[in-house]
Write an enzyme that holds these catalytic residues in place. Structure first.
Site, short mmCIF file in Angstrom:
data_model
loop_
_atom_site.label_atom_id
_atom_site.label_comp_id
_atom_site.label_asym_id
_atom_site.label_seq_id
_atom_site.Cartn_x
_atom_site.Cartn_y
_atom_site.Cartn_z
N ASP A 174 0.76 -1.26 0.00
CA ASP A 174 0.00 0.00 0.00
C ASP A 174 0.79 1.31 0.00
O ASP A 174 0.50 2.20 -0.75
CB ASP A 174 -0.92 0.05 1.22
CG ASP A 174 -1.81 -1.16 1.34
OD1 ASP A 174 -1.54 -2.17 0.68
OD2 ASP A 174 -2.77 -1.10 2.11
N GLU A 415 1.64 -9.01 11.78
CA GLU A 415 1.53 -8.68 10.35
C GLU A 415 2.93 -8.37 9.77
O GLU A 415 3.24 -8.76 8.65
CB GLU A 415 0.62 -7.46 10.20
CG GLU A 415 0.21 -7.12 8.78
CD GLU A 415 -0.73 -5.91 8.72
OE1 GLU A 415 -0.97 -5.26 9.77
OE2 GLU A 415 -1.20 -5.60 7.61
C1 9WN Z 1 -5.83 -2.44 2.04
C2 9WN Z 1 -4.99 -7.41 4.27
C3 9WN Z 1 -4.30 -6.32 3.48
C4 9WN Z 1 -3.13 -6.85 2.63
C5 9WN Z 1 -2.30 -5.72 2.06
C6 9WN Z 1 -1.89 -4.80 3.20
C7 9WN Z 1 -3.13 -4.25 3.92
C8 9WN Z 1 -5.25 -3.01 3.34
C9 9WN Z 1 -5.31 -1.95 4.43
O1 9WN Z 1 -3.87 -5.33 4.42
O2 9WN Z 1 -3.90 -3.45 3.03
O3 9WN Z 1 -5.91 -3.45 1.09
O4 9WN Z 1 -6.43 -1.66 4.88
O5 9WN Z 1 -4.30 -1.41 4.83
O6 9WN Z 1 -1.06 -3.77 2.77
O7 9WN Z 1 -1.18 -6.25 1.40
O8 9WN Z 1 -3.63 -7.63 1.60
O9 9WN Z 1 -4.04 -8.13 5.00
#
Ligand code: 9WN
Length: 443
Positions: A174, A415
């Site tokens: 992100d 995470e």
């Molecule tokens: C937006 C779910 C996701 C991962 C992504 C990570 C994070 C989301 C957020 O979480 O993104 O998609 O709300 O920050 O960057 O890689 O799939 O774990």
């Protein structure tokens, strides 16, 4: 870090399985409680890889629920919403149904994520034999092929071999530095003026939902999140119509991570097609054939790979972990791989005490606990381990594997992890950290 004691690996395995049970939503698995209560595309693929080791039907279910939400045009969405309303960018924000191709139920976002599905399908298939294997591959082949067709038809409109992304969330990384450079200043004038008058950033700071779950210094900066949201709002007003997005000035980025994963996924899609005796349609085959060569044009004079602006073809010269993903693609030469490994192993930049960092220590973006701007991520390490093996770095791959397992054993099922001290950060307990730990332990 040497090989781990059996008691530690047993505990790690049972903790990891427990995390997947805690995050099980029935037909899919949420990435984590609180912050991520829905189903995410690439998360579910990584989750299925782990599940396949101890519950093949559940791993199949994980992927079936992804495919069930496939759009009419073939896109597989990045988030498939559960009924849980608590998410900072939920279905009412997206309003994806403005696009005629959208999946009406369950509701989804209107963008995709890196195409790890082919790898997940094959990992599950490796646990099946004979008729069951054939049935599984046959079931997944159609949706998978349509998805790859969609990727090329929407995201490589001029047949250049590389695909562009319309949002940083599609990259899965992100707030990775090159993406943040790419979108900096991309707010429309109206928003900029309103911001100056009312200080919208301060307003968003107070209303952010994600930072109620995870400390603000571990998440994307408010200013960046604000831009990320505003890009969605602009595309929403275009009904997520790609021809309109192309004509607009929404930033379009040729992302290294996505394109590298796509090459690997294409290779696996071909393998499935061959096994089933169902040839890939000619148009898709031609598109797929261009990507490996095109990826190599993203190599700069220094040996580092950069993504580029789709419209101008200018490199976004900002170092970040994505530069190493061409190893996973297998599309680069041995010399190119060797120079990437050298870059990666630099103990002043990426190869810190815990490694590799998601942004180099000498980058102005580097912050050890902030999301994709410094922390170590298990899914990236998992792909790099495979990439290293492809280029003959067996020992280094093994070392990175033991290092990653050690980091999780010490830091917990987080995470991400600080590259300086290995402390866990972000959401907890996190599903892909658990599932890929299971996979690394089961090899
Ligand atoms: C937006 C779910 C996701 C991962 C992504 C990570 C994070 C989301 C957020 O979480 O993104 O998609 O709300 O920050 O960057 O890689 O799939 O774990």
């Amino acid at each position: 870090m040497g090989t781990m004691d059996e008691r530690i690996t047993d505990k790690l395995l049972s903790d990891a399985k427990h995390v997947l049970a805690v995050n099980d939503l029935g037909e899919s698995t949420r990435p984590a409680p609180g912050l991520y209560p829905h189903q995410w595309f690439w998360d579910s693929c990584f989750i299925a890889v782990g599940l396949a080791h101890f519950d093949v039907p559940r791993a199949q279910q994980e992927l079936r629920s992804l495919v069930k939400a496939q759009w009419k045009n073939g896109m597989i969405p990045h988030v498939i919403f559960s009924k849980n309303p608590e998410y900072h960018a939920g279905p009412d924000f997206w309003q994806s149904e403005r696009n005629p191709n959208a999946c009406p139920e369950p509701r989804t976002t209107a963008i995709t994520q890196p195409p790890v599905l082919a790898e997940a399908v094959m990992r599950v298939a490796s646990k099946l034999k004979g008729k069951e294997r054939k049935e599984w591959l046959t079931e997944m082949y159609g949706p998978l092929m349509r998805y790859h067709e969609w990727i090329y038809s929407e995201r490589d409109p001029y047949g250049e071999g590389l695909v562009f992304l319309i949002h940083s969330w599609e990259s899965g990384l992100d707030n990775t530095p090159p993406w943040m450079d790419m979108i900096a200043g991309s707010k429309p004038l109206k928003v900029k003026m309103a911001d100056a008058m009312y200080n919208l950033e301060a307003w968003l700071e107070n209303r952010r939902k994600d930072t109620r779950q995870v400390p603000a210094e571990e998440r994307i900066r408010t200013k960046e999140l604000y831009t990320v949201y505003s890009i969605i709002e602009r595309m929403r007003s275009m009904k997520y119509d790609i021809s309109k997005v192309l004509e607009s000035n929404v930033p379009l980025y040729v992302d290294l991570v996505f394109n590298s994963i796509l090459i690997r996924a294409n290779e696996l899609l071909e393998a499935i097609a061959t096994e089933l005796g169902k040839p890939i349609p000619q148009k898709l085959h031609t598109s797929m054939g261009k990507t490996p060569g095109a990826l190599r044009t993203l190599r700069s004079e220094s040996g580092e790979f950069f993504g580029r602006d789709f419209r101008t073809h200018q490199f976004i010269r900002e170092s970040a972990i994505g530069t190493f993903l061409p190893l996973y693609s297998g599309a680069i030469t041995q010399e190119e791989a060797d120079s990437l490994v050298k870059l990666m192993k630099n103990s002043y930049t990426y190869w810190l005490k815990y490694h590799p960092a998601s942004a180099p220590k000498n980058s102005p973006y580097f912050t050890p606990r902030r999301y994709w701007q410094g922390p170590v991520w298990v899914n990236i390490n998992w792909m790099l381990i495979q990439g290293l093996r492809r280029y003959g770095y067996q020992e280094l791959a093994e070392e990175l594997k033991q290092h990653t397992l050690g980091m999780v054993a010490q830091g917990g099922m987080y995470e991400y992890f600080s590259p300086l001290d290995g402390r866990g950060a972000g959401a907890h307990p996190f599903s892909w950290t658990a599932s890929l730990t299971i996979d690394l332990l089961s090899e």
